[in-house]
Every structure is written in C-alpha cells, then in structure tokens.
Motif scaffolding. Structure first.
Motif, PDB file in Angstrom:
ATOM      1  N   HIS A 565       0.853  -1.195   0.000  1.00  0.00           N
ATOM      2  CA  HIS A 565       0.000   0.000   0.000  1.00  0.00           C
ATOM      3  C   HIS A 565       0.886   1.241   0.000  1.00  0.00           C
ATOM      4  O   HIS A 565       2.068   1.178   0.350  1.00  0.00           O
ATOM      5  N   LEU A 566       0.308   2.356  -0.428  1.00  0.00           N
ATOM      6  CA  LEU A 566       1.054   3.608  -0.527  1.00  0.00           C
ATOM      7  C   LEU A 566       0.393   4.675   0.337  1.00  0.00           C
ATOM      8  O   LEU A 566      -0.826   4.701   0.494  1.00  0.00           O
ATOM      9  N   SER A 567       1.232   5.550   0.888  1.00  0.00           N
ATOM     10  CA  SER A 567       0.729   6.699   1.636  1.00  0.00           C
ATOM     11  C   SER A 567       1.781   7.793   1.584  1.00  0.00           C
ATOM     12  O   SER A 567       2.968   7.533   1.318  1.00  0.00           O
ATOM     13  N   ALA A 568       1.350   9.007   1.855  1.00  0.00           N
ATOM     14  CA  ALA A 568       2.283  10.136   1.841  1.00  0.00           C
ATOM     15  C   ALA A 568       3.386   9.928   2.871  1.00  0.00           C
ATOM     16  O   ALA A 568       4.563  10.214   2.612  1.00  0.00           O
ATOM     17  N   LEU A 570       4.715   7.194   3.934  1.00  0.00           N
ATOM     18  CA  LEU A 570       5.705   6.221   3.476  1.00  0.00           C
ATOM     19  C   LEU A 570       6.720   6.864   2.529  1.00  0.00           C
ATOM     20  O   LEU A 570       7.929   6.623   2.639  1.00  0.00           O
ATOM     21  N   PHE A 571       6.239   7.672   1.605  1.00  0.00           N
ATOM     22  CA  PHE A 571       7.168   8.353   0.695  1.00  0.00           C
ATOM     23  C   PHE A 571       8.078   9.300   1.471  1.00  0.00           C
ATOM     24  O   PHE A 571       9.300   9.349   1.232  1.00  0.00           O
ATOM     25  N   ILE A 572       7.514  10.041   2.393  1.00  0.00           N
ATOM     26  CA  ILE A 572       8.297  11.015   3.170  1.00  0.00           C
ATOM     27  C   ILE A 572       9.340  10.306   4.029  1.00  0.00           C
ATOM     28  O   ILE A 572      10.509  10.716   4.080  1.00  0.00           O
ATOM     29  N   ASN A 573       8.935   9.219   4.700  1.00  0.00           N
ATOM     30  CA  ASN A 573       9.871   8.502   5.568  1.00  0.00           C
ATOM     31  C   ASN A 573      10.961   7.801   4.768  1.00  0.00           C
ATOM     32  O   ASN A 573      12.129   7.762   5.191  1.00  0.00           O
ATOM     33  N   LEU A 574      10.598   7.237   3.612  1.00  0.00           N
ATOM     34  CA  LEU A 574      11.606   6.576   2.786  1.00  0.00           C
ATOM     35  C   LEU A 574      12.617   7.592   2.276  1.00  0.00           C
ATOM     36  O   LEU A 574      13.839   7.332   2.272  1.00  0.00           O
ATOM     37  N   ALA A 575      12.139   8.750   1.857  1.00  0.00           N
ATOM     38  CA  ALA A 575      13.052   9.803   1.402  1.00  0.00           C
ATOM     39  C   ALA A 575      13.980  10.236   2.532  1.00  0.00           C
ATOM     40  O   ALA A 575      15.192  10.419   2.324  1.00  0.00           O
ATOM     41  N   ALA A 576      13.430  10.385   3.737  1.00  0.00           N
ATOM     42  CA  ALA A 576      14.251  10.788   4.883  1.00  0.00           C
ATOM     43  C   ALA A 576      15.307   9.732   5.185  1.00  0.00           C
ATOM     44  O   ALA A 576      16.444  10.067   5.566  1.00  0.00           O
ATOM     45  N   ALA A 577      14.954   8.449   5.020  1.00  0.00           N
ATOM     46  CA  ALA A 577      15.924   7.380   5.268  1.00  0.00           C
ATOM     47  C   ALA A 577      17.048   7.427   4.235  1.00  0.00           C
ATOM     48  O   ALA A 577      18.224   7.260   4.576  1.00  0.00           O
ATOM     49  N   PHE A 578      16.706   7.651   2.966  1.00  0.00           N
ATOM     50  CA  PHE A 578      17.750   7.779   1.934  1.00  0.00           C
ATOM     51  C   PHE A 578      18.662   8.957   2.230  1.00  0.00           C
ATOM     52  O   PHE A 578      19.895   8.851   2.145  1.00  0.00           O
ATOM     53  N   MET A 595       5.002  12.796  -5.122  1.00  0.00           N
ATOM     54  CA  MET A 595       4.318  13.919  -5.759  1.00  0.00           C
ATOM     55  C   MET A 595       3.542  13.453  -6.993  1.00  0.00           C
ATOM     56  O   MET A 595       2.416  13.883  -7.229  1.00  0.00           O
ATOM     57  N   ILE A 596       4.148  12.562  -7.767  1.00  0.00           N
ATOM     58  CA  ILE A 596       3.454  12.025  -8.942  1.00  0.00           C
ATOM     59  C   ILE A 596       2.245  11.186  -8.499  1.00  0.00           C
ATOM     60  O   ILE A 596       1.174  11.245  -9.107  1.00  0.00           O
ATOM     61  N   TRP A 597       2.435  10.415  -7.434  1.00  0.00           N
ATOM     62  CA  TRP A 597       1.355   9.557  -6.928  1.00  0.00           C
ATOM     63  C   TRP A 597       0.158  10.387  -6.481  1.00  0.00           C
ATOM     64  O   TRP A 597      -0.979  10.051  -6.768  1.00  0.00           O
ATOM     65  N   ASN A 598       0.416  11.507  -5.818  1.00  0.00           N
ATOM     66  CA  ASN A 598      -0.678  12.352  -5.341  1.00  0.00           C
ATOM     67  C   ASN A 598      -0.280  13.819  -5.422  1.00  0.00           C
ATOM     68  O   ASN A 598       0.307  14.368  -4.494  1.00  0.00           O
ATOM     69  N   ARG A 599      -0.620  14.437  -6.543  1.00  0.00           N
ATOM     70  CA  ARG A 599      -0.272  15.849  -6.744  1.00  0.00           C
ATOM     71  C   ARG A 599      -1.051  16.778  -5.816  1.00  0.00           C
ATOM     72  O   ARG A 599      -0.702  17.949  -5.666  1.00  0.00           O
ATOM     73  N   GLN A 600      -2.122  16.247  -5.216  1.00  0.00           N
ATOM     74  CA  GLN A 600      -2.947  17.090  -4.344  1.00  0.00           C
ATOM     75  C   GLN A 600      -2.376  17.204  -2.942  1.00  0.00           C
ATOM     76  O   GLN A 600      -2.862  18.012  -2.146  1.00  0.00           O
ATOM     77  N   ASP A 601      -1.358  16.389  -2.624  1.00  0.00           N
ATOM     78  CA  ASP A 601      -0.816  16.396  -1.263  1.00  0.00           C
ATOM     79  C   ASP A 601       0.255  17.483  -1.145  1.00  0.00           C
ATOM     80  O   ASP A 601       1.380  17.331  -1.618  1.00  0.00           O
TER      81      ASP A 601
END
Length: 677
Positions: A565-568, A570-578, A595-601
């Motif tokens: 599953h995807l959520s904002a 998860l993307f934010i935490n994965l980026a922070a880990a990288f 951002m591509i997954w959810n441009r409204q966020d």
C-alpha cells in the motif's frame, strides 16, 4: 410425551370461535417469551462491529453484492475470506450476512444485523419452549425453562455479538431437527414423511451454519434412548437416516472445499492445550469445564476472550481441576440416576455434556481454549435442570413459591444480560471489562492497548502494552504470536514521540526491539498458501528504525510496506531514510514519486522543494515564486531526469499492487514529460 400431540388434537376439534381463542392462548406464551427476550436485549441493537465483526462484515467482499460469482465464492470457499487456512466452512452463515448487507441494504450499519440475531434467538427460544413442553408436560415449568435460557448472560456472545449468528443458526438446526424427529415418531404415512423432511431441512440449515450442529444426530438418538417408543428398526433407521443424510452431504462438501485450502494450524497462544502433554492438557480441560459450569450458575464475571495466559496450564490437581472433575463425575452420576428414576434429567444432563464435548478439549484440542459462545446450547440443559430442581420443591414451597423463584431468576439473569450488553457497544468497553475478569490474557491486554491508543489514552496504552509483553516475552518464538508485538511497538513509538527529543532514545529502542521480534515471528510462522503480510509491521518498523538512525533497516521495511500500500508518510519517511543514509538523489527521487502519486498532497510537494533547497541549492531545480517562496522547475535537466526515474519506480510499485489504471495514468504523464519508455 403425548401432551403436545393431545393438545394439538383438542384444538382441532373445537368450534371455530373457541378454536381462535385457543389459538391466541397458545400463542400468548410465545409472545411473552419474545417480549422478555426483547427487554433483556433492548440495548443490544446499538452494539458496534466489534471483534471479528469488523473483518467478517466489513471486509468480506463476497457479501457486498448479490452476484453469481459471490454466491459461488461463498459456497466454495472458507468462512473467513480471503482463505487463511482457518478450517471453517459455514456457507449459510455467510449467506445470512449477504442478506443483511446487500438485500436489506444494511452494509456496515449494525442495527439490521442485531435485529436478525434477535429474531433468530427468539425463534430458538420458541423451540426451547416446545422442547420443554415435551419434557415437563406442563406450561409453567416449560415457560420458566425457556425464559431462563432466553435471558442467560452467557448467551450474549452469541446474540449481541453479530458473528455469533453461526451459533444461533446451528442451534435452530439442532432443536428444529429434534422436534421434527419427535413428531415423526407419532406420525404415519405421508405425515411422517413430511416431519422427517422438515427435520432434514432443519438439520441442513444447522450444519451449513456451524460445524457443531453435527451433534444433532446424537441428540435424536439420545432422545430415543431416554424416551423410547415402540417402533420397528426400519422406521427408526429411516428417521436416523433422514438426519444423517444432510450431515454426510455437508461433510463431503466441506472436505472438497477445505482440500483446496492450506492446512489448519492452531496457535499455542489461542489454546495452550495444543502443545501441552496429554495429562496436563486433560487436567486443564477439566479446569475449563469447571469454569464453564460456574459461569452457568453464577454469570457475574464474563469475558470475550480467554487466550494465553488467562487459563494457565494445569500441572496438578489444582482447585479448578478438582472442581471440574467433581462436576463431570457428578453429572455422569446424575445421568445414571436419571436413567433409572427420571428420564428428563438423564436426557438434559447428557444433552448438555454432549453439546460441550466438541469444544471441551477433552477428546481433542481445538483452536480455542474457552469461549462463552460454546455455552449457548449447554445453557439449555442448565436451564432445564434448574427448573426441574425448583419444580420438584413445589410440594414444600407451594406453587406460588415456585412461581416467585422462577420470576426472580429470570429477572436477575435478564438484568445481568442487559448490563453485559453495554460492554459490547465498543471494543474499548469490551476489553476494559475483559481485563477486569482475565487480567493475564495477552489478547485482552494487547487489544485494550490498541483501543486506548486510538482513544488518546497513551499512558493506559503503554501500561497494557507492557503487560502484554510481560505475558508473551517468556514464550519461545515457535509458541509466540506477532500481532501484539506490532501493537506494542506502535505504542512505544508514540510514547517516544510524545517526549522531548533528549528523552526519546530509550522508548525508541524499546519500540525497535519489539518490532524486530514481531518481524522474526512473522518470518518464522510464514507458511505456503497463507498470507503473512503485515503492512503495519513494516510501516511501523520503518518509521522507528528511521528515528533510531538504522537507515538501511528503515529503507528495507518501508519498501516492503510500499509493495502492499502507498501513503504520503511512506514516501516522506523513505526519502528521509535515503537522505539520512547520505543518498540525497534517491531521497529526491522518492519525494518526486510521492508527488506524482498524489499531486494534491501539499505536504509531499513542500518536502520535495525542501529537499532540493537543502541538498541541491546550486542547481536549477527550483525557481523563485516570489515572496521568498520556490516552485519546482520541471524544465531543469536534473528535475526532468529524476522525474523520469521517479515515474519508472512508481510504475513498478503500482504494477506489483495490480493498479492497472494508475499505471496507465503515470505512464501517460511520463511520456508527456518526455520520458523514454
């Protein structure tokens, strides 16, 4: 035994006017029983989708619409859906949920489900009344037996708990088939055939609703032994065959369905008797039997769960074991005395014991050490024995004295049932109540911690999560279970986040250690054909590992979670880990994926801009938007390259999840942005 039949004949020959009056008089006790039942369960209709209801009603897609495919799936797959190797096949129960959800339009609103449960229970109360009339031959004790059973508090787990409907339908099958069987003994010719057909139909309903209804054939044989009627063996075997046929057909269908499912594995934490030695297991089962009888006699302390370590394994003749052994021995002696002196007692005692045996763990271990729903049918025998005792004293206490005692018992039990129904309103209330009764049940403590966390009671959640760990931690991994560790890890993580930064480390480490054990347990207990995916485990583990600076572990856990599953977050935490690992480019690409997954966020867009501003300040990635703000410069070669990389990654994720329409949307956007295939 001829009372019921004689009364039927008397009514048949009365004049029309008197026949109508007699009809109303005959209906009156049923109406009174339904009213008493309604009063006791009046506050059950607002109970929520607690415990298994949320999964079985809320997440079983087979009941969402009346379609040919859904009907096929209900008839050809396990009770829990998707299949999980649970070993249960109850198609008629699931069809009843389909009726509520789709035909009646109840969806996930509980009221309609509760209404049908009340109706089914009231129907069973009527059948118990008819059985009692056969046993007692008099109105008052028969009415008392049905009323006492109708409002007994141990029945709430089958009536107020929506998925207890399996017990309601199975009991209809047992009682309905028995009463038809008895009537068939009095009938001849086509009338007898009709009663046998009706009995077979009731049997089919019961066994297709819950496996425990298979005891109905034994109940019929028991009634024949208790109250023998002179008839040929061919007639007797025909009657038994009418009940045995649907049982055999059900077992065949069940075998076919379950043969395509993973093998059923029982967990030690659900029933420790599974892994106990023979002697310890049987002694523990005796102790449970004693506890169950105590609940029938004194139903003050009720719990929705008795999992490890609510009932410790017996290592000797402890008080519960001795009580259970005495109760069992006394019941067998009473049955023997009843066979010689009072066949009603003989039938009731063996009927109750026979209903308990399939779930007693005495003959073979099952998936649960104890549950109050197992007492739905045995409580009929208890009510009958209690009424027999009180009715036998009427010579000393008088008829009015017996009436007063009956009324008092019904009133007390109904009041306790009404109070118990309040516990079933929410899971928080249910598990708070259970924790006061079985404080050492790991599932009660774990579930209560989760509910307290959701309710904002962090201190309560921490207390109960720690108690859960105290119960489970001594167990070896092969006897343990993972889900409570996921809950506890989340609680400990939230506790860390609630503290000032310098004080967080111990709680973060505690959360990380707890979630790592959950991960180890999941890997150990994985088996073919059964999903071992726990997205929340990976999501929580990824976040806690990130906060603890274990960046590689965080990346692996979050990426596993994102495959499901995807959520904002998860993307934010994965980026922070990288980025924490020192890989700014991967962090930026991950943010662009989000951002591509959810441009409204807006949160993701803000993080993207912040990442470029901090990690690539001298690039052309950002353009001045005025007033000190920035915007993403999509014409910048760096941004274009990373946008294409982010699109490719996101497409792969969406393909794993089977989101075809989203894959096409992202592919189209990537081609429009000039990304190569």
């Amino acid at each position: 035994m001829g009372v019921w039949t004689v009364k039927q004949k008397v009514v048949a020959v009365t004049a029309p006017a008197r026949q109508n009056a007699s009809g109303w008089r005959r209906l009156a006790p049923f109406v009174a029983l339904w009213a008493i039942t309604l009063i006791a369960y009046a506050n059950s209709f607002t109970a929520g989708l607690v415990l298994d209801n949320a999964a079985i009603i809320g997440r079983d897609v087979r009941i969402n619409a009346v379609t040919g495919n859904n009907l096929r799936l209900i008839l050809t797959s396990e009770y829990w859906y998707p299949p999980a190797g649970n070993g249960l096949y109850r198609p008629l129960t699931t069809l009843s949920y389909l009726f509520n959800y789709s035909v009646m339009g109840d969806a996930i609103q509980p009221f309609g489900y509760h209404l049908l449960n009340y109706a089914l229970h009231s129907l069973n109360v009527s059948l118990v009344f008819l059985l009692a009339l056969l046993l007692f031959g008099e109105m008052l004790p028969a009415f008392a037996m049905a009323a006492i059973w109708a409002v007994h508090p141990v029945l709430t787990e089958s009536v107020t708990n929506i998925v207890g409907r399996a017990d309601l339908l199975a009991t209809f099958g047992i009682l309905g088939s028995l009463l038809c069987f008895v009537r068939s003994r009095e009938a001849e010719g086509s009338s007898r055939l009709k009663w046998l057909s009706a009995g077979a139909g009731a049997a089919a309903i019961g066994i297709a609703s819950k496996e425990s209804a298979l005891t109905l054939l034994g109940v019929a044989v028991l009634f024949d032994i208790a109250f023998p009627k002179r008839q040929s063996w061919s007639a007797r075997l025909t009657a038994y065959g009418a009940l045995a046929l649907p049982c055999a057909l059900f077992m065949l269908a069940r075998h076919i369905v379950l043969s395509n499912s993973p093998a059923t594995l029982f967990q030690f934490t659900d029933n420790p008797i599974i892994d106990a030695g023979f002697l310890s297991g049987r002694l523990t089962a005796l102790g449970v039997l004693g506890h169950e009888i105590l609940l029938l006699v004194f139903p003050a302390f009720l719990s929705a769960d008795y999992s490890y370590n609510a009932i410790p394994l017996a290592t000797g003749f402890t008080l519960p074991v001795v009580v259970g052994a005495i109760v069992l021995a006394a019941a067998l002696v009473l049955a023997g005395w009843g066979y010689l002196h009072n066949r009603k007692i003989f039938f009731l005692v063996l009927f109750g014991l026979g209903a308990l045996l399939p779930t007693a763990n005495l003959l073979f271990p099952i998936g649960t050490i104890m549950a109050e729903r197992f007492l739905y049918v045995p409580a009929i025998a208890f009510a009958g024995c209690l009424v027999t005792l009180i009715w036998s004293l009427r010579g000393r206490i008088g008829l009015r004295g017996a009436q007063a005692i009956f009324a008092a018992v019904v009133l007390i039990l109904a009041a306790r049932t009404f109070a118990r129904n309040f516990d079933w309103q929410t899971e928080l209330a249910l598990f708070k109540s259970a924790a006061s009764v079985v404080p050492d049940s790991f599932r009660v403590r774990s579930a209560l911690a989760g509910q307290e966390l959701a309710a904002g009671d962090l201190d309560g959640a921490v207390r109960d999560a720690e108690r859960t760990m105290q119960i489970l931690d001594p167990l070896p991994d092969d006897r343990n279970t993972s889900i409570p560790y996921v809950t506890a890890g989340k609680v400990f993580s939230d506790k860390a986040d609630s503290l000032p930064v310098p004080e967080r480390a111990p709680w973060q480490q505690k959360a990380l250690t707890t979630l790592r054990r959950a991960e180890r347990l999941v890997a150990l207990q994985a088996r073919p054909g059964v999903s071992s995916d726990y997205p929340l485990l990976d999501e929580h583990l990824g976040y806690v590992a990130l906060q603890s600076g274990a960046y590689n572990e965080a990346i692996n856990a979050i990426q596993r979670s994102m495959r499901r599953h995807l959520s904002a977050d998860l993307f934010i935490n994965l980026a922070a880990a990288f980025i924490g690992k020192g890989d700014a480019a991967d962090g930026e690409i991950t943010m662009l994926e989000g951002m591509i997954w959810n441009r409204q966020d807006s949160a993701i867009a803000t993080k993207v801009i912040e990442a470029y501003r901090l990690k690539s300040p001298d690039s052309c990635a950002l353009a001045n938007a005025g007033n000190g703000a920035y915007r993403l410069n999509t014409t910048c070669p760096l941004v274009q390259t990373q946008l294409c990389a982010a699109s490719a990654r996101l497409i792969s994720l969406l393909q794993v999840q089977g989101q075809t329409s989203e894959v096409m949307r992202v592919q189209s956007a990537a081609q429009h942005a000039g990304c190569s295939k």
